[in-house]
Design a protein around this motif. Structure first.
Motif, short mmCIF file in Angstrom:
data_model
loop_
_atom_site.label_atom_id
_atom_site.label_comp_id
_atom_site.label_asym_id
_atom_site.label_seq_id
_atom_site.Cartn_x
_atom_site.Cartn_y
_atom_site.Cartn_z
N MET B 1 0.88 -1.24 0.06
CA MET B 1 -0.04 -0.06 -0.06
C MET B 1 0.91 1.39 0.05
SD MET B 1 -2.92 1.22 2.86
CE MET B 1 -4.15 0.05 1.92
N SER B 2 0.45 2.36 -0.93
CA SER B 2 1.37 3.62 -0.82
C SER B 2 1.05 4.41 0.39
CB SER B 2 0.95 4.24 -2.00
OG SER B 2 -0.03 5.54 -1.97
N SER B 3 1.82 5.30 0.52
CA SER B 3 1.47 6.20 1.80
C SER B 3 0.60 7.26 1.48
CB SER B 3 3.04 6.58 2.32
OG SER B 3 3.67 7.47 1.31
N PRO B 16 -0.78 14.77 10.13
CA PRO B 16 -0.17 13.42 9.81
C PRO B 16 -1.21 12.34 10.52
CG PRO B 16 1.51 14.92 10.43
CD PRO B 16 0.15 15.70 10.68
N ARG B 19 -4.40 11.80 8.78
CA ARG B 19 -4.05 11.02 7.54
C ARG B 19 -3.61 9.45 8.05
NH1 ARG B 19 0.42 13.21 3.06
NH2 ARG B 19 0.76 10.91 2.82
N ARG B 20 -3.24 9.45 8.94
CA ARG B 20 -2.96 8.02 9.50
C ARG B 20 -4.32 7.23 9.67
NH1 ARG B 20 0.84 8.45 14.28
NH2 ARG B 20 1.85 9.83 13.05
N LEU B 23 -5.73 6.43 6.46
CA LEU B 23 -5.43 5.20 5.90
C LEU B 23 -5.82 4.02 6.44
CD1 LEU B 23 -1.73 5.96 5.69
CD2 LEU B 23 -2.89 5.19 3.81
N ILE B 24 -6.08 3.99 7.82
CA ILE B 24 -6.56 2.93 8.73
C ILE B 24 -7.80 2.47 8.25
CG2 ILE B 24 -7.19 1.65 10.84
CD1 ILE B 24 -4.43 3.42 11.94
N ALA B 27 -8.19 0.82 4.74
CA ALA B 27 -7.46 -0.19 4.95
C ALA B 27 -8.68 -1.39 5.38
CB ALA B 27 -6.12 -0.53 5.61
N VAL B 28 -9.32 -0.72 6.79
CA VAL B 28 -10.55 -1.61 6.96
C VAL B 28 -11.55 -1.83 5.91
CG1 VAL B 28 -12.21 -1.70 8.90
CG2 VAL B 28 -9.73 -1.15 9.41
N ALA B 31 -10.59 -4.23 3.29
CA ALA B 31 -10.41 -5.54 3.52
C ALA B 31 -11.81 -6.28 4.02
CB ALA B 31 -9.53 -5.85 4.81
N ALA B 32 -12.57 -5.30 4.57
CA ALA B 32 -13.99 -5.93 5.07
C ALA B 32 -14.73 -5.91 3.48
CB ALA B 32 -14.66 -4.86 5.79
N GLY B 35 -13.45 -9.18 2.30
CA GLY B 35 -13.89 -10.29 3.18
C GLY B 35 -15.21 -10.63 2.66
N GLY B 36 -15.98 -9.29 2.62
CA GLY B 36 -17.64 -9.64 2.17
C GLY B 36 -17.54 -10.43 1.11
N ILE B 38 -15.25 -12.38 -0.59
CA ILE B 38 -15.19 -13.75 -0.45
C ILE B 38 -15.86 -14.55 0.23
CG2 ILE B 38 -13.45 -15.32 0.86
CD1 ILE B 38 -11.29 -13.21 0.58
#
Lengths: 165, 192
Positions: B1-3, B16, B19-20, B23-24, B27-28, B31-32, B35-36, B38
């Motif tokens: 993943m890029s910053s 910052p 931004r963090r 990002l989180i 990502a969540v 991925a969710a 996951g969904g 899948i």
């Protein structure tokens, strides 16, 4: 860079979280197994006149007791005494019995099969708690019964289906 | 993943810390969604073949032994349900199918059951639940048929929904949720 490391970490954590959701969210079934993996059939020689058949039923799956049948060749199975299962109410069939986990069944043979290769066939039918049922599934394996000796032999698993059988 | 922030955010530039968090969050969500996705895939909502002509080409006997070509329902919203009497989840969803057929049949909805069992079992059960749509007899061969139509695991219930143009719009291994089915049928019946 701290930020990048954090982002990577977050991505992995979230991936794990996402996978957990996929596996456990109500209404979303975990990956369904093919029937031969959900209901693994094996058997061993207990003595020249007795075979022990075994089903290992995966978590979240069950087999119907009254749909479980065994036959053998060239020596016939004399009688099958299926163990009791768990009671389950079925609207159409009334009370039925099911097996979960490991179930072993003694198959007494009509005569000793010393020195013979015995083909053991099982037909089973079961479902997944996720809400699907599998059609009657025939499986077979071959046991080499020793010419002499009465010690139980090792378990032999049914060959997986498919082109590489 | 890029910053770089994944999602365009409202009110740049960000601290910052913000931004963090973004990002989180991204990502969540990503991925969710994965996951969904899948989970949906594993549930059996396989990518359907778009063309339903293989289904409409089927000809199967009904409980009276009459050959019924599925092509007679071309132009309708067609729900083809593979089922068996030994399949409890199949039997549990059929009362809802019966209700939907009664309600939306006049609007061009047609359910067709393809039974993976022998005819006597089907007849008995169809009478008991007052089945109001055709129960065709596929026998165990219907399992192979459903496999060819995308039912890789050969499990039941397995349902294929075609729109009026004969395209497959949904395939489902496992029971259809009543609300989900009704919403989909409403949408399909509303379009010409």
């Amino acid at each position: 860079m701290v930020e990048r490391a954090l982002a990577t970490l977050a991505a992995f954590a979230a991936l794990a979280f996402g996978t957990a959701i996929a596996a456990g969210l109500p209404g979303l079934a975990p990956k369904l197994l093919p029937p031969e993996q959900a209901f693994r059939f094996s058997a061993r020689v207990l003595d020249p006149a007795t075979i022990e058949a075994r089903f290992d039923v995966a978590d979240g799956y069950y087999l119907y007791r009254d749909k479980l049948h065994f036959t053998a060749e060239p020596v016939q199975v004399r009688s099958v005494d299926l163990p009791r299962g768990q009671r389950k109410h079925d609207e159409f069939f009334g009370d039925v019995e099911t097996y979960r986990g490991a179930v072993t069944v003694r198959l007494p043979l009509a005569s000793p099969a010393s020195g013979k290769n015995v083909v053991v066939r099982a037909e089973s039918q079961g479902c997944a708690d996720a809400g699907v049922c599998y059609p009657p599934n025939p499986q077979e394996l071959t046991l080499a019964v020793p010419a002499n000796g009465a010690k139980p032999g090792p378990f032999v698993e049914a060959a997986p289906k498919g082109p590489f059988r | 993943m890029s910053s770089e922030p994944v999602a365009p955010a409202i009110g740049a530039p960000h601290s910052p810390k913000r931004r963090r968090l973004l990002l989180i969050a991204a990502a969540v969500v990503g991925a969710a969604a994965l996951g969904g996705g899948i989970a949906l895939y594993q549930r059996g909502e396989t990518a359907p073949p778009r063309d339903g002509s293989a289904i409409l080409a089927l000809v199967l006997p009904d409980v009276d032994g009459r050959q019924q070509p599925l092509s007679q329902w071309r132009g309708k919203v067609l729900v083809v349900n593979f089922w068996a009497t030994w399949c409890a989840p199949c039997r549990e969803e059929m009362p809802h199918f019966i209700a939907a057929q009664a309600r939306d049949g006049p609007k061009g909805l047609q359910f067709v059951g393809i039974a993976v069992v022998q005819v006597d079992k089907v007849r008995e059960f169809a009478q008991e639940i007052r089945l109001n749509y055709p129960a065709l007899i596929g026998g165990l061969g219907a399992i192979e048929l459903s496999k060819a139509l995308g039912n890789d695991l050969a499990a039941l219930p397995f349902t294929i929904i075609l729109d009026r143009s004969g395209s497959v719009v949904h395939t489902q291994l496992g029971p259809l949720k009543p609300a989900q089915l009704d919403a989909l049928l409403d949408r399909l019946l509303a379009s010409p």
